[in-house]
Scaffold this active site. Structure first.
Site, PDB file in Angstrom:
ATOM      1  N   CYS A  90       0.750  -1.136  -0.078  1.00 34.44           N
ATOM      2  CA  CYS A  90      -0.105  -0.100   0.107  1.00 34.44           C
ATOM      3  C   CYS A  90       0.804   1.214   0.052  1.00 34.44           C
ATOM      4  O   CYS A  90       0.372   2.708  -0.091  1.00 34.44           O
ATOM      5  CB  CYS A  90      -0.857  -0.083   1.102  1.00 34.44           C
ATOM      6  SG  CYS A  90      -0.101  -0.014   2.781  1.00 34.44           S
ATOM      7  N   HIS A  91       2.178   1.188   0.213  1.00 28.89           N
ATOM      8  CA  HIS A  91       2.801   2.379   0.169  1.00 28.89           C
ATOM      9  C   HIS A  91       4.195   2.141  -0.633  1.00 28.89           C
ATOM     10  O   HIS A  91       5.313   1.715  -0.317  1.00 28.89           O
ATOM     11  CB  HIS A  91       3.523   2.590   1.580  1.00 28.89           C
ATOM     12  CG  HIS A  91       4.279   3.926   1.979  1.00 28.89           C
ATOM     13  ND1 HIS A  91       5.669   3.831   1.719  1.00 28.89           N
ATOM     14  CD2 HIS A  91       3.928   5.069   2.098  1.00 28.89           C
ATOM     15  CE1 HIS A  91       6.020   5.195   2.126  1.00 28.89           C
ATOM     16  NE2 HIS A  91       4.916   5.776   2.308  1.00 28.89           N
ATOM     17  N   PHE A  92       4.134   2.406  -1.917  1.00 27.84           N
ATOM     18  CA  PHE A  92       3.001   2.850  -2.654  1.00 27.84           C
ATOM     19  C   PHE A  92       2.821   1.600  -3.706  1.00 27.84           C
ATOM     20  O   PHE A  92       3.481   1.011  -4.043  1.00 27.84           O
ATOM     21  CB  PHE A  92       3.668   4.132  -3.576  1.00 27.84           C
ATOM     22  CG  PHE A  92       4.091   5.195  -2.565  1.00 27.84           C
ATOM     23  CD1 PHE A  92       3.040   6.232  -2.173  1.00 27.84           C
ATOM     24  CD2 PHE A  92       5.075   5.593  -2.215  1.00 27.84           C
ATOM     25  CE1 PHE A  92       3.191   7.077  -1.228  1.00 27.84           C
ATOM     26  CE2 PHE A  92       5.571   6.466  -1.362  1.00 27.84           C
ATOM     27  CZ  PHE A  92       4.548   7.487  -0.979  1.00 27.84           C
TER      28      PHE A  92
END
Length: 173
Positions: free
Chosen positions: A70-72
């Site tokens: 999720c990052h990124f």
């Protein structure tokens, strides 16, 4: 009396997150995904840059760690704030190791520098904490400088990391 050792395993750190390592009212580490280390490989009352205490801990990096998805998206990197939080976690752990009681809270940091990054291809992150001062007053507070090292290269530094142990942390609200 807390048994002081120089090495703590993942199981010990998980026990700390449940409040089982430093006794009743001892500080706790975060649990599961927010626990940013797999082991403490060295902890001493003397040593470090200031001869006031030193810690070294490690985190094995795996490409499927929760933050990489999720990052990124399409550009995975461990959030720098997690490395900073790991250093605060270690300062709080040290306060429990020296016998402190209370709930740990990060109280600040002087300066943080990011000069590298942790990618899914990394193997090991090492954290080093050099204690500058321990203050015993109404609260127990640790002050330290820290380094985050990825596969042998320093990638983050932080000065004046501060963590306090509070009997009633709601006073901060």
């Amino acid at each position: 009396m807390i048994e002081k050792r120089e090495f703590y395993s993942k199981e010990d750190l998980i026990a700390s997150s449940r409040g089982e390592l430093f006794g009743e009212r001892g500080p706790q580490l975060p649990a599961h995904q927010m626990l940013m280390m797999d082991q403490v490989v060295k902890i001493t009352k003397y040593g470090g840059h200031y001869n006031k205490g030193f810690m070294e801990a490690e985190l094995d990096i795996k490409p499927d760690m929760w933050f990489f998805c999720c990052h990124f998206i399409g550009d995975p990197v461990m959030p720098g704030c997690l490395g900073l939080d790991a250093m605060w976690q270690l300062v709080g752990f040290y306060l429990g190791w020296i016998g402190g009681k209370g709930k740990g809270r990060a109280l600040g940091v002087g300066e943080v520098k990011f000069i590298g990054q942790i990618l899914p291809s990394a193997k090991k992150v090492t954290y080093r904490i050099h204690f500058r001062r321990i203050i015993h007053r109404q609260l127990l507070m640790g002050m330290a400088d820290g380094e985050v090292i990825c596969d042998g290269k320093i990638i983050y530094t932080a000065t004046d990391l501060k963590v306090g142990l509070f009997q009633d942390p709601t006073i901060l609200s």
